[in-house]
Design an enzyme around this catalytic site. Structure first.
Site, mmCIF file in Angstrom:
data_model
loop_
_atom_site.group_PDB
_atom_site.id
_atom_site.type_symbol
_atom_site.label_atom_id
_atom_site.label_comp_id
_atom_site.label_asym_id
_atom_site.label_seq_id
_atom_site.Cartn_x
_atom_site.Cartn_y
_atom_site.Cartn_z
ATOM 1 N N HIS A 171 0.852 -1.190 0.000
ATOM 2 C CA HIS A 171 0.000 0.000 0.000
ATOM 3 C C HIS A 171 0.887 1.239 0.000
ATOM 4 O O HIS A 171 2.101 1.137 0.200
ATOM 5 C CB HIS A 171 -0.874 0.011 1.257
ATOM 6 C CG HIS A 171 -0.042 0.115 2.506
ATOM 7 N ND1 HIS A 171 0.531 -0.992 3.108
ATOM 8 C CD2 HIS A 171 0.356 1.184 3.236
ATOM 9 C CE1 HIS A 171 1.235 -0.597 4.144
ATOM 10 N NE2 HIS A 171 1.164 0.722 4.252
ATOM 11 N N HIS A 216 5.982 6.389 -0.928
ATOM 12 C CA HIS A 216 6.706 5.147 -1.208
ATOM 13 C C HIS A 216 5.794 3.955 -0.957
ATOM 14 O O HIS A 216 4.808 4.070 -0.234
ATOM 15 C CB HIS A 216 7.958 5.052 -0.316
ATOM 16 C CG HIS A 216 7.660 4.920 1.144
ATOM 17 N ND1 HIS A 216 7.324 5.999 1.955
ATOM 18 C CD2 HIS A 216 7.599 3.831 1.943
ATOM 19 C CE1 HIS A 216 7.099 5.577 3.178
ATOM 20 N NE2 HIS A 216 7.244 4.263 3.208
HETATM 21 P P1 ATP Z 1 5.347 -4.066 11.499
HETATM 22 O O1 ATP Z 1 5.443 -2.793 12.319
HETATM 23 O O2 ATP Z 1 4.987 -5.266 12.336
HETATM 24 O O3 ATP Z 1 6.510 -4.292 10.600
HETATM 25 P P2 ATP Z 1 3.723 -2.594 9.664
HETATM 26 O O4 ATP Z 1 4.793 -1.566 9.769
HETATM 27 O O5 ATP Z 1 3.325 -3.085 8.325
HETATM 28 O O6 ATP Z 1 4.082 -3.869 10.527
HETATM 29 P P3 ATP Z 1 2.274 -0.684 11.183
HETATM 30 O O7 ATP Z 1 3.486 -0.465 12.027
HETATM 31 O O8 ATP Z 1 0.963 -0.729 11.856
HETATM 32 O O9 ATP Z 1 2.414 -2.049 10.378
HETATM 33 O O10 ATP Z 1 2.291 0.435 10.074
HETATM 34 C C1 ATP Z 1 1.215 0.665 9.210
HETATM 35 C C2 ATP Z 1 1.666 1.625 8.132
HETATM 36 O O11 ATP Z 1 2.047 2.878 8.719
HETATM 37 C C3 ATP Z 1 2.887 1.174 7.335
HETATM 38 O O12 ATP Z 1 2.794 1.729 6.031
HETATM 39 C C4 ATP Z 1 4.036 1.815 8.064
HETATM 40 O O13 ATP Z 1 5.144 2.018 7.213
HETATM 41 C C5 ATP Z 1 3.436 3.137 8.474
HETATM 42 N N1 ATP Z 1 4.060 3.604 9.703
HETATM 43 C C6 ATP Z 1 4.263 2.879 10.834
HETATM 44 N N2 ATP Z 1 4.825 3.621 11.786
HETATM 45 C C7 ATP Z 1 5.013 4.856 11.261
HETATM 46 C C8 ATP Z 1 5.548 6.074 11.745
HETATM 47 N N3 ATP Z 1 6.015 6.216 12.973
HETATM 48 N N4 ATP Z 1 5.544 7.125 10.905
HETATM 49 C C9 ATP Z 1 5.066 7.019 9.661
HETATM 50 N N5 ATP Z 1 4.544 5.910 9.144
HETATM 51 C C10 ATP Z 1 4.517 4.835 9.925
#
Ligand code: ATP
Ligand code: MG
Length: 186
Positions: free
Chosen positions: A37, A120
């Site tokens: 996504h 991205h």
């Molecule tokens: P995991 O953290 O277990 O690797 P994930 O990153 O896919 O899983 P989430 O951490 O819930 O799941 O993130 C959901 C989305 O939000 C992803 O696109 C992630 O890159 C983005 N994201 C997560 N944390 C941040 C942050 N602190 N700032 C910006 N974007 C974020």
């Protein structure tokens, strides 16, 4: 509390192309294709009533649909890649939508992540500490080999609110709501 984010879903054929790209790169761990996504705003853990307010603000948002092209393979963390992603060709309508989403969420009392928006599509996350030098070099050269990657242009006619369920292997994203964009030629 609900862990939530706002993102563009990607059409199946684009996700298939990205999945192919993922397998052309020597990655220790890849995002499952259904998880691919383009994040517009990360909300983190929010109380459900506040999220409900955010949902209403997003539902009231009006922005035009547009076409988007993915282009290139890049990484965050230049010397030690920690996130490998497909790039996004410059898109004014995407930036416009991003601004509107942020404004709508703030108006509803939410505090979306304030980092600079670098559009991205994450392909893989890496632990730079655990990436041996030889593996890093193999990855970087595969990225260079695939620098010509492109997908699209494809139509973006909606964005969505997701709940993220963190898992041991991969997170599971649950679509809570989808918000149509205004038809580009309406
Ligand atoms: P995991 O953290 O277990 O690797 P994930 O990153 O896919 O899983 P989430 O951490 O819930 O799941 O993130 C959901 C989305 O939000 C992803 O696109 C992630 O890159 C983005 N994201 C997560 N944390 C941040 C942050 N602190 N700032 C910006 N974007 C974020
Ligand atoms: Mg994460």
């Amino acid at each position: 509390m609900i862990r939530a984010f706002v993102a563009l879903p990607l059409p199946d054929p684009v996700r298939q192309q990205l999945n192919l790209l993922q397998h052309l790169l020597p990655l220790p761990r890849r995002l499952p294709p259904e998880n691919l996504h383009l994040t517009l705003a990360f909300l983190g853990e929010v109380p459900s009533d506040l999220l409900e307010d955010g949902h209403h603000a997003l539902a009231a948002l009006r922005a035009p649909g547009f076409t988007l092209t993915l282009r290139g393979v890049e990484a965050f963390g230049a010397a030690a890649p920690r996130l490998v992603y497909a790039g996004v060709a410059p898109s004014e309508p995407l930036l416009h939508l991003h601004r509107k989403v942020i404004t709508a969420l703030r108006g509803a009392g939410l505090a979306p992540d304030r980092r600079r928006f670098t559009p991205h599509v994450t392909l893989a996350r890496l632990d730079p500490q655990r990436l041996a030098e030889a593996d890093r070099l193999r990855l970087v050269s595969a990225m260079v080999e695939n620098a010509g990657f492109a997908a699209g242009p494809f139509t973006v006619d909606a964005f969505a609110l997701y709940r993220s369920h963190l898992g041991r292997d991969a997170a599971h994203y649950e679509e809570l709501a989808r918000y149509p964009l205004v038809a580009a030629h309406a």
